[in-house]
Design a protein around this motif. Structure first.
Motif, PDB file in Angstrom:
ATOM      1  N   GLY A  47      25.780  83.337  -0.790  1.00 36.93           N
ATOM      2  CA  GLY A  47      26.140  82.461   0.295  1.00 36.93           C
ATOM      3  C   GLY A  47      26.470  81.132  -0.214  1.00 36.93           C
ATOM      4  N   ASN A  48      26.159  80.828  -1.763  1.00 36.14           N
ATOM      5  CA  ASN A  48      26.746  79.759  -2.429  1.00 36.14           C
ATOM      6  C   ASN A  48      28.094  79.448  -2.714  1.00 36.14           C
ATOM      7  OD1 ASN A  48      24.033  78.504  -2.024  1.00 36.14           O
ATOM      8  ND2 ASN A  48      23.279  79.146  -4.031  1.00 36.14           N
ATOM      9  N   LEU A  49      28.655  80.732  -2.616  1.00 41.75           N
ATOM     10  CA  LEU A  49      30.161  80.856  -2.868  1.00 41.75           C
ATOM     11  C   LEU A  49      31.164  80.919  -1.586  1.00 41.75           C
ATOM     12  CD1 LEU A  49      29.870  83.446  -5.839  1.00 41.75           C
ATOM     13  CD2 LEU A  49      29.904  80.737  -6.111  1.00 41.75           C
ATOM     14  N   GLU A  50      32.217  80.409  -1.994  1.00 43.25           N
ATOM     15  CA  GLU A  50      33.313  80.640  -0.729  1.00 43.25           C
ATOM     16  C   GLU A  50      33.760  82.006  -0.691  1.00 43.25           C
ATOM     17  OE1 GLU A  50      34.077  78.328   1.481  1.00 43.25           O
ATOM     18  OE2 GLU A  50      32.563  76.797   0.434  1.00 43.25           O
ATOM     19  N   PRO A  51      34.498  82.471   0.212  1.00 44.56           N
ATOM     20  CA  PRO A  51      34.966  83.841   0.113  1.00 44.56           C
ATOM     21  C   PRO A  51      35.706  83.975  -0.686  1.00 44.56           C
ATOM     22  CG  PRO A  51      34.799  82.980   2.482  1.00 44.56           C
ATOM     23  CD  PRO A  51      34.418  81.741   1.512  1.00 44.56           C
ATOM     24  N   LYS A 105      27.475  77.926 -10.015  1.00 48.11           N
ATOM     25  CA  LYS A 105      27.464  77.627  -8.776  1.00 48.11           C
ATOM     26  C   LYS A 105      26.800  78.529  -7.832  1.00 48.11           C
ATOM     27  CE  LYS A 105      30.662  76.470  -5.062  1.00 48.11           C
ATOM     28  NZ  LYS A 105      31.890  76.393  -4.389  1.00 48.11           N
ATOM     29  N   ALA A 106      26.735  79.672  -8.125  1.00 46.69           N
ATOM     30  CA  ALA A 106      25.960  80.480  -7.369  1.00 46.69           C
ATOM     31  C   ALA A 106      24.567  80.428  -7.448  1.00 46.69           C
ATOM     32  CB  ALA A 106      26.331  82.061  -7.393  1.00 46.69           C
ATOM     33  N   ALA A 107      24.182  80.526  -8.814  1.00 43.39           N
ATOM     34  CA  ALA A 107      22.731  80.372  -9.012  1.00 43.39           C
ATOM     35  C   ALA A 107      22.277  79.180  -8.594  1.00 43.39           C
ATOM     36  CB  ALA A 107      22.713  80.448 -10.502  1.00 43.39           C
ATOM     37  N   MET A 108      22.857  78.042  -8.890  1.00 40.51           N
ATOM     38  CA  MET A 108      22.430  76.675  -8.556  1.00 40.51           C
ATOM     39  C   MET A 108      22.690  75.959  -7.281  1.00 40.51           C
ATOM     40  SD  MET A 108      22.732  75.190 -12.530  1.00 40.51           S
ATOM     41  CE  MET A 108      21.872  73.783 -12.250  1.00 40.51           C
ATOM     42  N   GLY A 109      23.750  76.451  -6.674  1.00 42.74           N
ATOM     43  CA  GLY A 109      24.075  76.004  -5.345  1.00 42.74           C
ATOM     44  C   GLY A 109      24.915  74.674  -5.497  1.00 42.74           C
ATOM     45  N   LYS A 110      25.622  74.658  -6.393  1.00 45.59           N
ATOM     46  CA  LYS A 110      26.228  73.415  -6.735  1.00 45.59           C
ATOM     47  C   LYS A 110      27.897  73.518  -6.934  1.00 45.59           C
ATOM     48  CE  LYS A 110      22.355  71.005  -8.637  1.00 45.59           C
ATOM     49  NZ  LYS A 110      21.894  70.481 -10.093  1.00 45.59           N
ATOM     50  N   GLY A 111      28.613  72.860  -6.398  1.00 49.97           N
ATOM     51  CA  GLY A 111      30.029  73.007  -6.562  1.00 49.97           C
ATOM     52  C   GLY A 111      30.688  72.167  -7.784  1.00 49.97           C
ATOM     53  N   TYR A 132      26.597  89.341  -7.450  1.00 54.38           N
ATOM     54  CA  TYR A 132      27.576  90.461  -6.900  1.00 54.38           C
ATOM     55  C   TYR A 132      27.146  91.495  -6.130  1.00 54.38           C
ATOM     56  CZ  TYR A 132      31.915  93.288  -6.356  1.00 54.38           C
ATOM     57  OH  TYR A 132      32.744  93.991  -5.805  1.00 54.38           O
ATOM     58  N   GLY A 133      25.974  92.128  -6.556  1.00 55.72           N
ATOM     59  CA  GLY A 133      25.398  93.397  -6.068  1.00 55.72           C
ATOM     60  C   GLY A 133      24.112  92.827  -5.157  1.00 55.72           C
ATOM     61  N   HIS A 134      23.420  92.047  -5.401  1.00 57.42           N
ATOM     62  CA  HIS A 134      22.152  91.808  -4.712  1.00 57.42           C
ATOM     63  C   HIS A 134      21.725  90.489  -4.219  1.00 57.42           C
ATOM     64  CE1 HIS A 134      21.466  96.092  -5.903  1.00 57.42           C
ATOM     65  NE2 HIS A 134      21.735  95.730  -7.091  1.00 57.42           N
ATOM     66  N   GLY A 135      22.308  89.510  -4.593  1.00 60.91           N
ATOM     67  CA  GLY A 135      21.915  88.203  -4.435  1.00 60.91           C
ATOM     68  C   GLY A 135      22.555  87.437  -3.311  1.00 60.91           C
ATOM     69  N   LYS A 136      21.939  87.837  -2.194  1.00 61.55           N
ATOM     70  CA  LYS A 136      22.196  87.341  -1.076  1.00 61.55           C
ATOM     71  C   LYS A 136      22.459  85.917  -0.813  1.00 61.55           C
ATOM     72  CE  LYS A 136      22.206  88.504   3.786  1.00 61.55           C
ATOM     73  NZ  LYS A 136      21.838  89.592   4.596  1.00 61.55           N
ATOM     74  N   ARG A 137      21.389  85.241  -1.273  1.00 60.21           N
ATOM     75  CA  ARG A 137      21.103  83.895  -1.085  1.00 60.21           C
ATOM     76  C   ARG A 137      22.402  82.958  -1.927  1.00 60.21           C
ATOM     77  NH1 ARG A 137      15.795  81.305  -2.562  1.00 60.21           N
ATOM     78  NH2 ARG A 137      16.604  81.318  -4.312  1.00 60.21           N
TER      79      ARG A 137
END
Length: 80
Positions: free
Chosen positions: A36-40, A74-80, A28-33
């Motif tokens: 980006g794996n999450l929808e708005p 999902k955010a950490a692994m980039g999977k839905g 939420y605070g720093h993980g820009k990449r």
């Protein structure tokens, strides 16, 4: 931090609350990449859950904790 959470999730182990909370907070605070794996809408929900918990597991329902785990995964692994 997100890497160690990804390894735990990938192995199917129970994720300790503190690791889940801190990973969510980091994303939420720093993980820009990872962010980006999450929808708005998912980004907004992750932030709301992290803020609502205030670092305490008991501040979230079981359903909300499961949702937080799903969003962090999902955010950490980039999977839905």
């Amino acid at each position: 931090m997100a890497g160690s959470l990804s390894r735990l999730v990938a192995r199917g182990r129970a994720v300790p609350w503190l690791a889940l909370y801190e990973s969510g907070r980091w994303i939420y605070g720093h993980g820009k990449r990872a962010w980006g794996n999450l929808e708005p809408g998912e980004r907004e929900r992750l932030g709301a859950l992290v803020r609502k918990s205030k670092g305490r597991r008991a501040n979230l329902s079981t359903r909300e904790r499961d949702e937080l785990l799903s969003l962090v995964k999902k955010a950490a692994m980039g999977k839905g």
